[in-house]
Design a protein around this motif. Structure first.
Motif, PDB file in Angstrom:
ATOM      1  N   ASP A  11       0.786  -1.188   0.003  1.00 57.04           N
ATOM      2  CA  ASP A  11       0.050   0.027   0.046  1.00 57.04           C
ATOM      3  C   ASP A  11       0.806   1.306   0.018  1.00 57.04           C
ATOM      4  N   HIS A  12       1.966   1.189   0.787  1.00 54.40           N
ATOM      5  CA  HIS A  12       2.915   2.268   0.820  1.00 54.40           C
ATOM      6  C   HIS A  12       3.623   2.428  -0.558  1.00 54.40           C
ATOM      7  N   ILE A  13       4.028   1.413  -1.243  1.00 52.67           N
ATOM      8  CA  ILE A  13       4.607   1.393  -2.575  1.00 52.67           C
ATOM      9  C   ILE A  13       3.629   2.279  -3.624  1.00 52.67           C
ATOM     10  N   GLN A  14       2.133   1.738  -3.522  1.00 56.31           N
ATOM     11  CA  GLN A  14       1.345   2.190  -4.356  1.00 56.31           C
ATOM     12  C   GLN A  14       1.018   3.709  -4.269  1.00 56.31           C
ATOM     13  N   ARG A  15       0.665   4.216  -2.974  1.00 49.66           N
ATOM     14  CA  ARG A  15       0.912   5.533  -2.760  1.00 49.66           C
ATOM     15  C   ARG A  15       1.982   6.322  -3.505  1.00 49.66           C
ATOM     16  N   VAL A  17       4.136   5.501  -5.619  1.00 52.29           N
ATOM     17  CA  VAL A  17       3.806   5.562  -7.283  1.00 52.29           C
ATOM     18  C   VAL A  17       3.055   6.413  -7.686  1.00 52.29           C
ATOM     19  N   SER A  18       1.891   6.549  -7.035  1.00 57.09           N
ATOM     20  CA  SER A  18       0.774   7.661  -7.302  1.00 57.09           C
ATOM     21  C   SER A  18       1.223   8.868  -7.122  1.00 57.09           C
ATOM     22  N   LEU A  19       2.050   9.170  -6.177  1.00 55.20           N
ATOM     23  CA  LEU A  19       2.560  10.599  -5.973  1.00 55.20           C
ATOM     24  C   LEU A  19       3.688  10.834  -6.713  1.00 55.20           C
ATOM     25  N   ALA A  20       4.428   9.937  -7.158  1.00 50.21           N
ATOM     26  CA  ALA A  20       5.590  10.225  -8.441  1.00 50.21           C
ATOM     27  C   ALA A  20       4.953  10.361  -9.552  1.00 50.21           C
ATOM     28  N   ASP A  21       4.207   9.550  -9.905  1.00 51.59           N
ATOM     29  CA  ASP A  21       3.520   9.626 -11.181  1.00 51.59           C
ATOM     30  C   ASP A  21       2.848  11.066 -11.345  1.00 51.59           C
ATOM     31  N   LYS A  22       2.234  11.488 -10.187  1.00 47.41           N
ATOM     32  CA  LYS A  22       1.640  12.968 -10.253  1.00 47.41           C
ATOM     33  C   LYS A  22       2.778  13.857 -10.482  1.00 47.41           C
ATOM     34  N   LEU A  23       3.677  13.810  -9.442  1.00 56.29           N
ATOM     35  CA  LEU A  23       4.658  14.974  -9.528  1.00 56.29           C
ATOM     36  C   LEU A  23       5.464  15.017 -10.992  1.00 56.29           C
ATOM     37  N   VAL A  24       5.824  13.957 -11.201  1.00 45.71           N
ATOM     38  CA  VAL A  24       6.515  13.775 -12.562  1.00 45.71           C
ATOM     39  C   VAL A  24       5.995  14.413 -13.767  1.00 45.71           C
ATOM     40  N   ARG A  25       4.573  14.374 -13.895  1.00 44.97           N
ATOM     41  CA  ARG A  25       4.001  15.114 -15.067  1.00 44.97           C
ATOM     42  C   ARG A  25       4.099  16.617 -15.092  1.00 44.97           C
ATOM     43  N   GLU A  26       4.601  17.119 -13.835  1.00 40.23           N
ATOM     44  CA  GLU A  26       4.908  18.559 -13.874  1.00 40.23           C
ATOM     45  C   GLU A  26       6.173  18.895 -14.281  1.00 40.23           C
ATOM     46  N   TYR A  27       6.952  18.042 -14.615  1.00 36.66           N
ATOM     47  CA  TYR A  27       8.447  17.891 -15.053  1.00 36.66           C
ATOM     48  C   TYR A  27       8.817  17.302 -16.327  1.00 36.66           C
ATOM     49  N   PRO A  28       8.422  17.984 -17.379  1.00 35.23           N
ATOM     50  CA  PRO A  28       8.562  17.008 -18.531  1.00 35.23           C
ATOM     51  C   PRO A  28       9.935  16.597 -18.892  1.00 35.23           C
ATOM     52  N   VAL A  36       8.876   6.012 -12.506  1.00 37.98           N
ATOM     53  CA  VAL A  36       7.653   5.252 -11.826  1.00 37.98           C
ATOM     54  C   VAL A  36       8.430   3.774 -11.423  1.00 37.98           C
ATOM     55  N   THR A  37       9.344   3.349 -12.224  1.00 41.60           N
ATOM     56  CA  THR A  37      10.099   2.203 -11.743  1.00 41.60           C
ATOM     57  C   THR A  37      10.782   2.051 -10.669  1.00 41.60           C
ATOM     58  N   ALA A  38      11.611   3.247 -10.595  1.00 45.61           N
ATOM     59  CA  ALA A  38      12.378   3.660  -9.176  1.00 45.61           C
ATOM     60  C   ALA A  38      11.172   3.627  -8.198  1.00 45.61           C
ATOM     61  N   ALA A  39      10.195   4.300  -8.310  1.00 43.56           N
ATOM     62  CA  ALA A  39       9.227   4.371  -7.207  1.00 43.56           C
ATOM     63  C   ALA A  39       8.534   3.079  -6.636  1.00 43.56           C
ATOM     64  N   TYR A  40       8.342   2.329  -7.660  1.00 45.42           N
ATOM     65  CA  TYR A  40       7.795   0.856  -7.389  1.00 45.42           C
ATOM     66  C   TYR A  40       9.023  -0.003  -6.670  1.00 45.42           C
ATOM     67  N   LEU A  41      10.076   0.293  -6.879  1.00 44.09           N
ATOM     68  CA  LEU A  41      11.431  -0.653  -6.375  1.00 44.09           C
ATOM     69  C   LEU A  41      11.967  -0.082  -5.309  1.00 44.09           C
ATOM     70  N   HIS A  42      11.590   1.098  -4.836  1.00 44.90           N
ATOM     71  CA  HIS A  42      12.613   2.068  -3.877  1.00 44.90           C
ATOM     72  C   HIS A  42      12.813   1.329  -2.471  1.00 44.90           C
ATOM     73  N   ASP A  43      11.848   0.511  -2.068  1.00 48.72           N
ATOM     74  CA  ASP A  43      12.174  -0.194  -0.732  1.00 48.72           C
ATOM     75  C   ASP A  43      12.674  -1.644  -0.904  1.00 48.72           C
ATOM     76  N   VAL A  44      12.571  -2.207  -1.978  1.00 46.52           N
ATOM     77  CA  VAL A  44      13.005  -3.613  -2.130  1.00 46.52           C
ATOM     78  C   VAL A  44      14.405  -4.098  -1.733  1.00 46.52           C
ATOM     79  N   ILE A  45      15.335  -3.180  -1.725  1.00 49.67           N
ATOM     80  CA  ILE A  45      16.830  -3.391  -1.339  1.00 49.67           C
ATOM     81  C   ILE A  45      17.172  -2.517   0.039  1.00 49.67           C
ATOM     82  N   ASP A  46      16.077  -2.088   0.899  1.00 47.19           N
ATOM     83  CA  ASP A  46      16.381  -1.210   1.794  1.00 47.19           C
ATOM     84  C   ASP A  46      17.029  -2.172   2.909  1.00 47.19           C
ATOM     85  N   GLU A  47      17.972  -1.396   3.760  1.00 47.85           N
ATOM     86  CA  GLU A  47      18.654  -2.446   4.917  1.00 47.85           C
ATOM     87  C   GLU A  47      17.832  -2.605   6.009  1.00 47.85           C
ATOM     88  N   LYS A  48      16.919  -1.768   6.049  1.00 45.29           N
ATOM     89  CA  LYS A  48      15.997  -1.733   7.256  1.00 45.29           C
ATOM     90  C   LYS A  48      14.817  -2.901   6.964  1.00 45.29           C
TER      91      LYS A  48
END
Length: 202
Positions: A11-15, A17-28, A36-48
């Motif tokens: 659920d955190h990942i999905q949020r 991704v949604s926020l990143a996709d919303k923000l990126v549209r303001e920066y062509p 979006v790829t990095a947003a989906y994967l951002h926690d999958v190698i996190d040390e904690k």
């Protein structure tokens, strides 16, 4: 992340991704696919969250290759994942993020503040058995990476002062800064109400 019980589940990942996709549209100028790829994967190698970060990293790189990502694009995704965490800000080891990484970092930090951030902080602290609040325990003002990870010296309420309330001023993009203003006030109102109720003043 489907079985996560620390506030970093899908659920955190999905949020994020949604926020990143919303923000990126303001920066062509930003690459939306990499963002979006990095947003989906951002926690999958996190040390904690991962016991073997090297194995997790190898798995992710193989996955990206299978999906047709070039070595350069995979390197960009890893640059983002490896340098966006808050603890890298604390110890000063973070490498500069490309615009795509700044957007993902902003999205991740936005999900750590406001009403969602409040609930995640309590959920995370409860998972690790943190004390909710102790007025005698003051927020830490300067921490090393090891001290930041040491939850024995933290309370859930102090986490707001040690990290969450600082995130608004660490946002990279103007679009994220606008969202953070409101979410910051939500947390300040919560803390004021919490302490008033704690002291039987409300």
């Amino acid at each position: 992340m489907g079985d996560d019980e620390t506030g970093h589940g899908f659920d955190h990942i999905q949020r994020v991704v949604s926020l990143a996709d919303k923000l990126v549209r303001e920066y062509p100028a930003a690459n939306r696919v990499l963002t979006v790829t990095a947003a989906y994967l951002h926690d999958v190698i996190d040390e904690k969250l991962v016991e073997d970060t090297a194995a997790a990293s190898a798995e992710v790189r193989d996955f990206l290759t299978q999906q047709g990502f070039s070595a350069a694009d995979s390197d960009t995704v890893f640059l983002i994942m490896d340098n966006m965490s808050y603890h890298k800000t604390i110890d000063g080891t973070a490498k500069p993020l490309p615009l795509e990484g700044q957007i993902v970092q902003d999205a991740d930090r936005l999900d750590a503040i406001g009403a969602i951030g409040i609930s995640r902080a309590i959920y995370f602290g409860g998972h690790f058995g943190e004390k909710i609040y102790d007025p005698a325990v003051k927020p830490r003002t300067s921490m090393t990476h090891a001290e930041y990870r040491n939850l024995d010296n933290e309370t859930i309420i102090n986490h707001f002062y040690e990290k969450l309330l600082k995130l608004k001023d660490l946002m990279n993009t103007d679009a994220a800064k606008r969202v953070a203003e409101h979410r910051q006030q939500v947390m300040l109102d919560f803390l004021a109400e919490y302490k008033a109720e704690w002291n039987a003043q409300a």
